[in-house]
Motif scaffolding. Sequence first.
Motif, mmCIF file in Angstrom:
data_model
loop_
_atom_site.group_PDB
_atom_site.id
_atom_site.type_symbol
_atom_site.label_atom_id
_atom_site.label_comp_id
_atom_site.label_asym_id
_atom_site.label_seq_id
_atom_site.Cartn_x
_atom_site.Cartn_y
_atom_site.Cartn_z
ATOM 1 N N LYS A 1 0.824 -1.208 0.000
ATOM 2 C CA LYS A 1 0.000 0.000 0.000
ATOM 3 C C LYS A 1 0.858 1.259 0.000
ATOM 4 C CE LYS A 1 -3.294 2.534 2.918
ATOM 5 N NZ LYS A 1 -4.066 2.531 4.192
ATOM 6 N N GLU A 2 1.914 1.269 0.799
ATOM 7 C CA GLU A 2 2.765 2.462 0.853
ATOM 8 C C GLU A 2 3.453 2.710 -0.487
ATOM 9 O OE1 GLU A 2 6.554 4.435 3.261
ATOM 10 O OE2 GLU A 2 5.938 2.374 3.707
ATOM 11 N N GLU A 3 3.948 1.658 -1.099
ATOM 12 C CA GLU A 3 4.606 1.822 -2.395
ATOM 13 C C GLU A 3 3.623 2.316 -3.453
ATOM 14 O OE1 GLU A 3 8.105 -1.578 -2.099
ATOM 15 O OE2 GLU A 3 6.036 -2.190 -2.462
ATOM 16 N N LEU A 4 2.400 1.817 -3.401
ATOM 17 C CA LEU A 4 1.365 2.288 -4.320
ATOM 18 C C LEU A 4 1.052 3.762 -4.057
ATOM 19 C CD1 LEU A 4 -0.830 1.956 -6.459
ATOM 20 C CD2 LEU A 4 -2.309 0.941 -4.693
ATOM 21 N N PHE A 5 0.976 4.135 -2.791
ATOM 22 C CA PHE A 5 0.714 5.535 -2.435
ATOM 23 C C PHE A 5 1.806 6.441 -2.990
ATOM 24 C CE2 PHE A 5 1.482 9.060 0.580
ATOM 25 C CZ PHE A 5 0.263 9.718 0.480
ATOM 26 N N ASN A 6 3.056 6.053 -2.830
ATOM 27 C CA ASN A 6 4.161 6.877 -3.327
ATOM 28 C C ASN A 6 4.120 7.001 -4.849
ATOM 29 O OD1 ASN A 6 5.167 7.324 -0.745
ATOM 30 N ND2 ASN A 6 6.544 5.567 -0.818
ATOM 31 N N GLN A 7 3.736 5.938 -5.534
ATOM 32 C CA GLN A 7 3.586 6.007 -6.983
ATOM 33 C C GLN A 7 2.404 6.895 -7.366
ATOM 34 O OE1 GLN A 7 4.110 2.060 -9.074
ATOM 35 N NE2 GLN A 7 4.532 1.383 -6.982
ATOM 36 N N ALA A 8 1.343 6.846 -6.566
ATOM 37 C CA ALA A 8 0.175 7.698 -6.816
ATOM 38 C C ALA A 8 0.533 9.172 -6.629
ATOM 39 C CB ALA A 8 -0.974 7.299 -5.885
ATOM 40 N N ILE A 9 1.367 9.456 -5.646
ATOM 41 C CA ILE A 9 1.826 10.825 -5.427
ATOM 42 C C ILE A 9 2.610 11.324 -6.639
ATOM 43 C CG2 ILE A 9 3.458 12.240 -4.096
ATOM 44 C CD1 ILE A 9 0.864 11.843 -2.612
ATOM 45 N N GLU A 10 3.499 10.476 -7.159
ATOM 46 C CA GLU A 10 4.282 10.852 -8.341
ATOM 47 C C GLU A 10 3.368 11.080 -9.548
ATOM 48 O OE1 GLU A 10 7.805 11.874 -10.220
ATOM 49 O OE2 GLU A 10 7.463 11.397 -8.100
ATOM 50 N N PHE A 11 2.381 10.230 -9.690
ATOM 51 C CA PHE A 11 1.407 10.379 -10.775
ATOM 52 C C PHE A 11 0.668 11.707 -10.629
ATOM 53 C CE2 PHE A 11 -2.592 9.767 -12.972
ATOM 54 C CZ PHE A 11 -2.259 9.028 -14.100
ATOM 55 N N TYR A 12 0.269 12.022 -9.410
ATOM 56 C CA TYR A 12 -0.433 13.282 -9.127
ATOM 57 C C TYR A 12 0.427 14.491 -9.507
ATOM 58 C CZ TYR A 12 -2.496 17.093 -6.384
ATOM 59 O OH TYR A 12 -3.033 18.293 -5.985
ATOM 60 N N LEU A 13 1.682 14.464 -9.106
ATOM 61 C CA LEU A 13 2.570 15.590 -9.407
ATOM 62 C C LEU A 13 2.701 15.797 -10.908
ATOM 63 C CD1 LEU A 13 5.438 15.050 -6.820
ATOM 64 C CD2 LEU A 13 3.683 16.825 -6.771
ATOM 65 N N ASN A 14 2.877 14.724 -11.643
ATOM 66 C CA ASN A 14 3.050 14.830 -13.084
ATOM 67 C C ASN A 14 1.773 15.265 -13.788
ATOM 68 O OD1 ASN A 14 5.759 14.030 -13.014
ATOM 69 N ND2 ASN A 14 5.229 11.871 -13.097
ATOM 70 N N LYS A 15 0.636 14.834 -13.265
ATOM 71 C CA LYS A 15 -0.644 15.110 -13.916
ATOM 72 C C LYS A 15 -1.270 16.415 -13.455
ATOM 73 C CE LYS A 15 -4.274 13.700 -16.381
ATOM 74 N NZ LYS A 15 -4.215 13.493 -17.849
ATOM 75 N N HIS A 16 -1.150 16.718 -12.167
ATOM 76 C CA HIS A 16 -1.891 17.847 -11.596
ATOM 77 C C HIS A 16 -1.016 18.865 -10.860
ATOM 78 C CE1 HIS A 16 -5.650 15.825 -12.513
ATOM 79 N NE2 HIS A 16 -5.198 14.739 -11.908
ATOM 80 N N GLY A 17 0.287 18.642 -10.810
ATOM 81 C CA GLY A 17 1.150 19.540 -10.042
ATOM 82 C C GLY A 17 1.991 20.478 -10.872
ATOM 83 N N VAL A 18 2.845 19.923 -11.718
ATOM 84 C CA VAL A 18 3.853 20.748 -12.396
ATOM 85 C C VAL A 18 3.264 21.693 -13.436
ATOM 86 C CG1 VAL A 18 5.694 19.075 -12.008
ATOM 87 C CG2 VAL A 18 4.309 18.906 -14.083
ATOM 88 N N ALA A 19 2.063 21.391 -13.940
ATOM 89 C CA ALA A 19 1.489 22.215 -15.016
ATOM 90 C C ALA A 19 1.288 23.670 -14.591
ATOM 91 C CB ALA A 19 0.157 21.617 -15.471
#
Length: 199
Positions: free
Chosen positions: A53-71
């Motif tokens: 679960k923790e590893e999935l959460f960390n990957q989800a955070i990275e996905f979030y940053l790329n999709k909804h953060g850096v733009a």
Amino acid sequence: MTVGRNRSFDKDNALKKAMLVFWENGYPGTSLTDLTNVMGINKSSLYAAFGNKEELFNQAIEFYLNKHGVAHLAELFKTEQNLKERVRNYLLSIANMLTNPDLPKGCLICNSTSEIAGHCLPDNSAKNINAINQQTIFTLTNFFEKEQQVGNLLEDNSSNSIANYLLTLQFGLAVSARNGSSMEDLEEVINFSIGQFNL
């Protein structure tokens, strides 16, 4: 030669769905059953593709940053506008995401940051979230230092203080959005805040 069996699901789509569940419910409020149900996979497939679960959460955070953060940062570099307009548009871009009806309200990074104080995140995930926030401060500080160098920001302004102020404001907007504030409400706060800038 043995060929690995293709997964029967789209990993990126499954990760997007996991991100949305973490965003909506928070880390402690999300169970493995919640994740497998929304991702459409069993626990064995989850572990094989993403780890625990923790590893999935960390990957989800990275996905979030790329999709909804850096733009949002792109708004700061539209040099055809003055600095105050760019900062305002940066914040408006964030506010639009925070109030997007197709997404959970608020900000996944903000939500996760608030969970650190209550020891709701595993240590590595907490360190990851803190590092993301520090990177945001660093990026914004560096941006404002460069604006000072080209004469767009008065020398007596502290670039680091402005960066910390903006991150604090972003988190405040995120909490307000999660509690039901509209885009119009957030825009009013942004316009007031920008009016206080001595840029």
